[in-house]
Design an enzyme around this catalytic site. Structure first.
Site, PDB file in Angstrom:
ATOM      1  N   ASP A 158      69.134 -14.558  25.964  1.00 40.27           N
ATOM      2  CA  ASP A 158      69.169 -15.787  25.170  1.00 40.27           C
ATOM      3  C   ASP A 158      67.747 -16.249  24.812  1.00 40.27           C
ATOM      4  O   ASP A 158      67.418 -17.425  24.903  1.00 40.27           O
ATOM      5  CB  ASP A 158      69.912 -16.872  25.961  1.00 40.27           C
ATOM      6  CG  ASP A 158      70.375 -18.026  25.085  1.00 40.27           C
ATOM      7  OD1 ASP A 158      70.499 -17.829  23.858  1.00 40.27           O
ATOM      8  OD2 ASP A 158      70.616 -19.120  25.624  1.00 40.27           O
ATOM      9  N   LYS A 160      65.119 -17.480  22.571  1.00 35.29           N
ATOM     10  CA  LYS A 160      64.991 -18.194  21.288  1.00 35.29           C
ATOM     11  C   LYS A 160      64.042 -19.374  21.484  1.00 35.29           C
ATOM     12  O   LYS A 160      63.771 -19.762  22.620  1.00 35.29           O
ATOM     13  CB  LYS A 160      66.364 -18.652  20.792  1.00 35.29           C
ATOM     14  CG  LYS A 160      67.125 -19.496  21.792  1.00 35.29           C
ATOM     15  CD  LYS A 160      68.511 -19.811  21.273  1.00 35.29           C
ATOM     16  CE  LYS A 160      69.278 -20.640  22.298  1.00 35.29           C
ATOM     17  NZ  LYS A 160      70.674 -20.833  21.960  1.00 35.29           N
ATOM     18  N   ASN A 163      64.487 -22.095  24.091  1.00 38.24           N
ATOM     19  CA  ASN A 163      64.409 -21.750  25.507  1.00 38.24           C
ATOM     20  C   ASN A 163      63.006 -21.356  25.951  1.00 38.24           C
ATOM     21  O   ASN A 163      62.824 -20.796  27.019  1.00 38.24           O
ATOM     22  CB  ASN A 163      65.398 -20.621  25.839  1.00 38.24           C
ATOM     23  CG  ASN A 163      66.832 -21.114  25.793  1.00 38.24           C
ATOM     24  OD1 ASN A 163      67.080 -22.309  25.967  1.00 38.24           O
ATOM     25  ND2 ASN A 163      67.761 -20.216  25.553  1.00 38.24           N
ATOM     26  N   ASP A 176      65.496 -21.363  31.010  1.00 39.28           N
ATOM     27  CA  ASP A 176      66.920 -21.260  30.720  1.00 39.28           C
ATOM     28  C   ASP A 176      67.482 -19.843  30.923  1.00 39.28           C
ATOM     29  O   ASP A 176      67.681 -19.098  29.964  1.00 39.28           O
ATOM     30  CB  ASP A 176      67.173 -21.715  29.267  1.00 39.28           C
ATOM     31  CG  ASP A 176      68.522 -22.407  29.142  1.00 39.28           C
ATOM     32  OD1 ASP A 176      69.403 -22.130  29.961  1.00 39.28           O
ATOM     33  OD2 ASP A 176      68.676 -23.230  28.219  1.00 39.28           O
ATOM     34  N   THR A 193      84.668   4.099  37.730  1.00 39.72           N
ATOM     35  CA  THR A 193      85.408   4.264  36.481  1.00 39.72           C
ATOM     36  C   THR A 193      84.563   4.870  35.367  1.00 39.72           C
ATOM     37  O   THR A 193      84.984   4.902  34.220  1.00 39.72           O
ATOM     38  CB  THR A 193      85.941   2.898  35.992  1.00 39.72           C
ATOM     39  OG1 THR A 193      84.837   2.018  35.867  1.00 39.72           O
ATOM     40  CG2 THR A 193      86.953   2.325  36.947  1.00 39.72           C
TER      41      THR A 193
END
Ligand code: ATP
Ligand code: MG
Length: 300
Positions: A158, A160, A163, A176, A193
C-alpha cells in the site's frame, strides 16, 4: 484526555531506543498515565493521532488511538495485529518505528515514531511536483526501505503518498503497514498443496514483492508530473489504462529521458520483468540525482 503543549524541540532523533528500552527493562506494560498528550496530528479511520511525550524519558512520540468497537465493526482486528507484529520488528531509517502498544477497555494505543514534517501527500500538493533531485532521493530511500522489507519477507502492498511521512531531517518514512503481509508464513501454509498452484502463485514471493516495485514506478511518475500515471475521470478508465499500461509522458513539466527510462522499466505488465529494487538503485538517473545523505531539506 487532558491536553498540554509539548515543545517539538524535545524530539531526540538520536535517542530512538529510549522508549522501547525502558519498556523492555522494566518488563511492564505502558498505560495512558505514562504520557502527556499534546496536539492532534491527524485523523485516521478508526481514531486520532496525537503528539505525546513519555513522562519519564521526555521522549516525544505520536500516539495513535484506535477505538475497539470501530475495529470490531469493520472486522480489522486481525489486520491491526498483523500491522503491529510486522511494524514493531522493522528497523530502518526510512520506516516509521512502532515502539509498542497498549490498550484499555475501549481503545488500543500505538506508540509511533513522531514524523515532525507531516505527510508527503501535503508536501506534493503544495509543490505540485518535485524536481528530479528530490524525486530521485525519495525513490532511492524507498527502494532501500523496500529492499530491507522484502529481505525480511515483508511486502507493504500500500505504498502511496498518503502513507509516507517526513521525518526530522526531511527523510521519508514509510508508515501504515495495515495492508502488509509476511510472505514466509503464507508460503509455509501452502506447502502441501503446491502441485495444484499456477506459476504466479508458486512464485508467490516474486509475484507479490513486484507489487511494491510497481508502486515505486507510479510514485516516481507522480513525484515528477504531479499526477499518477493512469489517472482518469472514471474508475473504469483508470482500470483500463492500467491493464494495457497506457503510459504517456506529457510535454510539461520537462522531465529527463533518464527518469522516463526508469519509469518505463518499472511499469511493466509482466511482474517478473520489472526492474528489481537493487537495479533501480543502480539506475543512472538514481545514481546521478540521489542525495547521498538520503535526506531532503525543505529549501531544495
Ligand atoms: P487512513 O487509513 O485513513 O490513512 P489511518 O487510520 O491509517 O487512516 P494514519 O494515516 O496512520 O491513520 O494517521 C492519520 C494521520 O495522522 C496521518 O495522515 C498523519 O497526518 C498523522 N500522523 C499519523 N502518524 C503520524 C506520525 N507518526 N507522526 C506525525 N503525524 C502522524
Ligand atoms: Mg493512513
Amino acid at each position: 484526555m487532558a491536553m498540554m503543549s509539548i515543545p517539538e524541540s524535545s524530539v531526540h532523533p538520536e535517542n530512538n531506543d529510549q522508549v522501547e528500552g525502558d519498556d523492555k527493562k522494566a518488563g511492564k506494560r505502558w498505560t495512558l498515565e505514562d504520557f502527556d498528550i499534546g496536539k492532534p496530528l491527524g485523523r485516521g479511520k478508526f481514531g486520532n493521532v496525537y503528539l505525546a511525550r513519555e513522562k519519564r524519558s521526555k521522549y516525544v512520540v505520536a500516539l495513535k488511538v484506535l477505538f475497539k468497537n470501530q475495529l470490531q465493526q469493520s472486522q480489522v482486528e486481525h489486520q491491526l495485529r498483523r500491522e503491529i507484529e510486522i511494524q514493531s520488528h522493522l528497523r530502518h531509517p526510512n520506516i516509521l518505528r512502532l515502539y509498542g502498544y497498549f490498550y484499555d477497555q475501549n481503545r488500543v494505543y500505538l506508540i509511533l515514531e513522531y514524523a515532525p514534517r507531516g505527510e508527503l501527500y501535503k508536501e506534493l500538493q503544495r509543490c505540485k511536483c518535485f524536481n528530479e533531485k528530490r524525486a530521485a532521493t525519495y525513490i532511492a530511500s524507498l527502494a532501500r526501505a523496500l529492499l530491507y522489507c522484502h529481505e525480511k519477507h515483508v511486502i507493504h502492498r500500500d505504498i502511496k503518498p498518503e502513507n509516507l511521512l517526513i521525518g526530522f531531517k526531511g527523510e521519508l518514512k514509510i508508515a501504515d503497514f495495515g495492508w502488509s503481509v509476511h510472505t514466509f508464513s503464507r508460503r509455509r501454509t501452502m506447502c502441501g498443496t503446491l502441485d495444484y498452484l499456477p506459476p504466479e502463485m508458486v512464485e508467490n514471493k516474486e509475484h507479490d514483492t513486484a507489487v511494491d516495485i510497481w508502486s515505486l514506478g507510479v510514485l516516481c511518475y507522480e513525484f515528477l508530473y504531479g499526477i499518477p500515471p493512469f489517472e482518469a475521470k472514471k474508475h473504469s478508465d483508470t482500470y483500463r489504462r492500467i491493464i494495457k499500461i497506457d503510459l504517456k509522458f506529457p510535454p510539461t513539466p520537462v522531465v529527463s529521458d533518464a527518469a522516463k527510462d526508469l519509469i518505463r522499466q518499472i511499469l511493466v505488465k509482466d511482474s517478473t520483468q520489472r526492474l528489481p529494487l537493487q537495479k533501480i538503485l543502480e539506475h543512472p538517473w538514481i545514481v546521478q540525482n540521489d542525495d547521498p545523505t538520503g535526506v531532503y531539506g525543505q529549501n531544495h
